[in-house]
Scaffold this motif. Structure first.
Motif, short mmCIF file in Angstrom:
data_model
loop_
_atom_site.label_atom_id
_atom_site.label_comp_id
_atom_site.label_asym_id
_atom_site.label_seq_id
_atom_site.Cartn_x
_atom_site.Cartn_y
_atom_site.Cartn_z
N THR A 103 -12.80 -9.75 30.10
CA THR A 103 -13.57 -10.64 29.23
C THR A 103 -14.83 -11.12 29.93
O THR A 103 -15.91 -11.20 29.32
CB THR A 103 -12.71 -11.84 28.79
OG1 THR A 103 -11.55 -11.35 28.09
CG2 THR A 103 -13.49 -12.77 27.87
N ALA A 104 -14.71 -11.41 31.22
CA ALA A 104 -15.88 -11.83 32.00
C ALA A 104 -16.93 -10.73 32.05
O ALA A 104 -18.13 -11.01 31.96
CB ALA A 104 -15.45 -12.22 33.41
N MET B 230 -12.01 -15.69 34.57
CA MET B 230 -13.15 -15.44 33.70
C MET B 230 -14.37 -16.28 34.11
O MET B 230 -15.47 -15.76 34.27
CB MET B 230 -12.79 -15.73 32.25
CG MET B 230 -13.91 -15.43 31.25
SD MET B 230 -13.43 -15.79 29.54
CE MET B 230 -13.35 -17.59 29.60
N SER C 146 -7.12 -9.45 32.20
CA SER C 146 -7.70 -9.94 30.94
C SER C 146 -8.92 -10.82 31.19
O SER C 146 -9.97 -10.66 30.57
CB SER C 146 -6.65 -10.74 30.16
OG SER C 146 -7.19 -11.27 28.98
N GLY D 196 -17.53 -8.52 29.78
CA GLY D 196 -18.22 -8.54 28.49
C GLY D 196 -19.24 -9.68 28.41
O GLY D 196 -20.37 -9.49 27.94
N VAL D 197 -18.83 -10.86 28.87
CA VAL D 197 -19.73 -12.02 28.82
C VAL D 197 -20.95 -11.80 29.72
O VAL D 197 -22.08 -12.13 29.35
CB VAL D 197 -18.96 -13.30 29.25
CG1 VAL D 197 -19.92 -14.49 29.37
CG2 VAL D 197 -17.86 -13.62 28.25
N LEU E 26 -7.33 -12.98 24.43
CA LEU E 26 -7.94 -14.21 23.91
C LEU E 26 -7.16 -14.74 22.71
O LEU E 26 -6.95 -15.96 22.59
CB LEU E 26 -9.40 -13.94 23.52
CG LEU E 26 -10.37 -13.64 24.68
CD1 LEU E 26 -11.72 -13.21 24.13
CD2 LEU E 26 -10.51 -14.84 25.59
N GLY F 66 -20.74 -4.73 25.75
CA GLY F 66 -20.24 -6.05 26.13
C GLY F 66 -19.28 -6.62 25.10
O GLY F 66 -18.24 -7.20 25.44
N MET G 113 -14.54 -6.78 25.96
CA MET G 113 -13.78 -8.03 26.10
C MET G 113 -12.34 -7.85 25.59
O MET G 113 -12.09 -7.11 24.65
CB MET G 113 -14.47 -9.17 25.37
CG MET G 113 -15.75 -9.63 26.04
SD MET G 113 -16.39 -11.20 25.43
CE MET G 113 -17.06 -10.71 23.85
N ASP G 114 -11.42 -8.56 26.22
CA ASP G 114 -10.00 -8.43 25.89
C ASP G 114 -9.64 -9.41 24.77
O ASP G 114 -9.18 -10.52 25.02
CB ASP G 114 -9.14 -8.69 27.13
CG ASP G 114 -7.66 -8.52 26.85
OD1 ASP G 114 -7.32 -7.70 25.98
OD2 ASP G 114 -6.85 -9.23 27.47
N TYR G 115 -9.83 -8.98 23.53
CA TYR G 115 -9.56 -9.85 22.38
C TYR G 115 -8.06 -10.09 22.21
O TYR G 115 -7.66 -11.14 21.72
CB TYR G 115 -10.16 -9.23 21.11
CG TYR G 115 -11.66 -9.13 21.17
CD1 TYR G 115 -12.46 -10.26 21.00
CD2 TYR G 115 -12.29 -7.93 21.43
CE1 TYR G 115 -13.84 -10.18 21.08
CE2 TYR G 115 -13.67 -7.83 21.51
CZ TYR G 115 -14.44 -8.96 21.33
OH TYR G 115 -15.80 -8.88 21.42
#
Length: 616
Positions: free
Chosen positions: A131-132, A442, A127, A134-135, A424, A415, A419-421
């Motif tokens: 997410t990283a 992350m 996860s 995507g960022v 989050l 991106g 990300m793993d919403y």
């Protein structure tokens, strides 16, 4: 096998064509993001797509460059280019060798069956990593979205000229050292060579240094104020239109890929209006040529720092692909072959590396599109790859007119989507330790190193898991004096009828769970916990299926200390693996003779009755 591939020909044809159309803009975008250009993305999509389908273990899988694989590749590419003084041509053989190494590692994972252990990677690590990714994509694409390209910022490049001159002089000195020329003996040669350095060479070197300064997440953040002050509104509008069309068109229909619609509408519009936009790098025409030079120029010292990166790419590509395989299984009610899939992915990535393509994996969205459009066999993935090859051969020069801002806009949507919403949103409900792992992975991925972040995340997750299991085992594995057994436990019902006269001298140690290094420190307290009145201790091993080397030596130490006190140890319900381990180092029979090992508690109790002194 041939019959299976060519069954449902029409469905596979439409599935492959549809998946290939979806893959086109993403392949171009991931190629640009990797730092090797759009052609590298196309080559990757073509060769991975074809060979992973041909040799893989998932019939409907569509493979190609993906966001996670490209993000890891981007960091590695930048590092090797920087190590070769910004010369992409010189760095390319080493970059492709790392890609090839990753592919071969994947093949090895499939052959050895190691791929089955990939499923044990903890969710917080995955996860935080996703997410990283995507960022990283969002931050690194901010500059092209704003229309800022370092190579066009002459004023910024000029500031690097002094450093560029130093770099060029260092090269001269290295060359002279290689030729056996000593500066102190023949400084005139050094001066003569330095005078031949042209302003153009200095400027090009300064450009390389400037681009390196603004590369990556940290570079993009530092360059952001300058980008905002020199914003190119045309590029910004083109990127924004791309993003709006991608998200907006999905609300109208999902039958036509919104990414392709955005690519065509904005690119054709910008070209037709003759706008002064920044195009992507030139895509070479003709069939891709294998890079045989990378074998002749092989130097292990150049790629040895990136062996772990190659391993990360291999594992990451395997995870990505097998997750997509599960999705495909659920949709088609079939069962993939995981080891075969890893071998297919490895072959695809290896061939792609030879032809200059970036690595990839099974792509979930493209696979879903293929299945929904009628794809049922490996032919669909091969058709998708062939379609991309035809586009490359027929439309390469035309594709080179695509605005760079359009691909930046596409990457922004990638991106946001990667990300793993779910992870989050679950942060308030998750345990603190798991949240910590996710956030650490992350942050380290974004601001330090993707590869090391995953490694650190795995280590943290393992340590936390072992501590939890150790604490749980220690909490449940109690030392109980028999006279208190009724009050302490109802889980071990056969202890409740132990003869009253024995309860002062006989103690019970209940082990709940494996005896491993995470629990050894608590277990070693057993010897000190036994009072002087104790004559026997029954260690109940029925719930201990496993003992590791640390646990084995801890047990040996405890038994030796107990023996010195004159206390006899009895094993009850000893499992197979712990018994084998104890026999290997002679705990059995030296410290616990075989006559003191019993299958049931009743047998152990009978032994205690017959051997405890003064029980009458």
């Amino acid at each position: 096998m041939t019959k299976n591939i060519f069954s449902n020909f029409r469905g596979n044809l439409f599935g492959g064509i549809t998946a290939g159309i979806v893959a086109l803009p993403l392949a171009l975008a991931f190629g640009v993001q990797s730092g090797l250009g759009p052609d590298a993305g196309l080559y990757g999509a073509i060769f991975i797509g074809f060979f992973a389908s041909l040799f893989g273990g998932t019939n409907t899988q569509i493979s190609g460059p993906t966001a996670p694989m490209t993000a890891v590749s981007m960091v590695m590419v930048a590092g090797i280019i920087a190590a070769n003084n910004g010369d992409v041509e010189v760095a390319m053989p080493y970059i492709l060798l790392v890609f090839l190494m990753a592919g071969l590692m994947q093949v090895l994972l499939g052959i050895t069956g190691v791929g089955k252990y990939i499923k044990y990677i903890p969710y917080p690590v995955v996860s935080g990593f996703m997410t990283a990714i995507g960022v990283i994509i969002l931050i690194t694409q901010l500059l092209p979205v704003l229309g800022y390209y370092t190579e066009n910022d002459t004023a910024f490049i000029e500031t690097f000229k002094p450093k560029a001159e130093e770099v060029l002089m260092t090269k001269i000195l290295k060359d002279e050292a290689g030729e056996g020329i000593l500066v102190l003996e023949d400084f005139r040669e050094t001066v003569a060579r330095s005078e031949k350095i042209s302003e153009e060479e200095i400027f090009q070197e300064a450009k390389t240094l400037a681009k390196a300064e603004n590369s990556g997440v940290a570079g993009a953040i530092k360059a952001l104020p300058r980008a905002l002050s020199f914003i190119n509104w045309l590029e910004f509008i083109l990127a924004s239109l791309t993003i709006l069309i991608i998200f907006g068109f999905k609300k109208i229909t999902t039958k036509i890929p919104s990414t392709l619609v955005a690519l065509l509408v904005v690119s054709v519009g910008a070209y037709a209006l003759n706008l002064n936009y920044q195009p992507i790098d030139q895509i070479p025409g003709g069939f891709p040529i294998p890079n045989i030079d990378m074998f002749s120029q092989f130097q292990f010292g150049q790629i040895s720092p990136y062996v772990f990166t190659a391993l990360t790419l291999a594992f990451l590509g395997s995870i990505d692909s097998l997750l997509t395989s599960v999705v495909a299984d659920n949709m088609t009610k079939t069962k993939h072959n995981p080891n075969q899939e890893l071998m297919g992915q490895g072959i695809g990535n290896s061939v792609a590396a030879i032809f200059g393509g970036i690595p990839g994996a099974g792509a979930t969205i493209r696979t879903v599109v293929n299945i929904n459009a009628g794809g049922t066999t490996k032919l669909s993935g091969m058709v998708a790859a062939v379609l991309l090859l035809v586009i490359l051969l027929a439309l390469g020069p035309i594709a080179s007119q695509i605005p760079a801002a359009v691909l930046a806009g596409i990457l922004i949507t990638v991106g946001i989507g990667v990300m793993d919403y779910k992870g989050l949103k679950a942060i308030p409900k998750m345990q603190k330790a798991e949240v910590t792992i996710m956030i650490v992975v992350m942050l380290l991925s974004v601001f330090w190193n993707l590869v090391y972040a995953v490694g650190i995340g795995l280590v943290l997750a393992s340590i936390i898991f072992m501590k939890k299991i150790g604490d749980l085992t220690a909490g449940q594995s109690k030392l109980v004096q028999l006279k208190n057994a009724d009050e302490l436990s109802i889980a071990w019902k056969d202890e409740l009828h132990f003869p009253e006269k024995l309860k002062e001298e006989v103690f019970i140690k209940r082990l709940e769970g494996p005896l491993f290094f995470g629990y050894t420190s608590d277990f070693q307290k057993l010897a000190s916990e036994l009072p002087e009145t104790a004559t026997h201790v029954i260690i109940r091993m029925g719930k201990t299926p496993y003992i590791d080397q640390s646990g084995l030596y801890a047990l040996e130490e405890v038994l030796m200390n107990i023996s010195k006190k004159g206390i006899k140890t009895i094993f009850e319900n000893l499992q197979t693996q712990p018994r084998i381990m104890m026999e290997k180092i002679d705990i059995i029979p030296d410290l616990v003779p075989k006559e003191r090992i019993f299958e049931t508690f009743e047998e152990a109790l009978l032994y205690a009755k017959e051997n405890v002194k003064d029980i009458s």
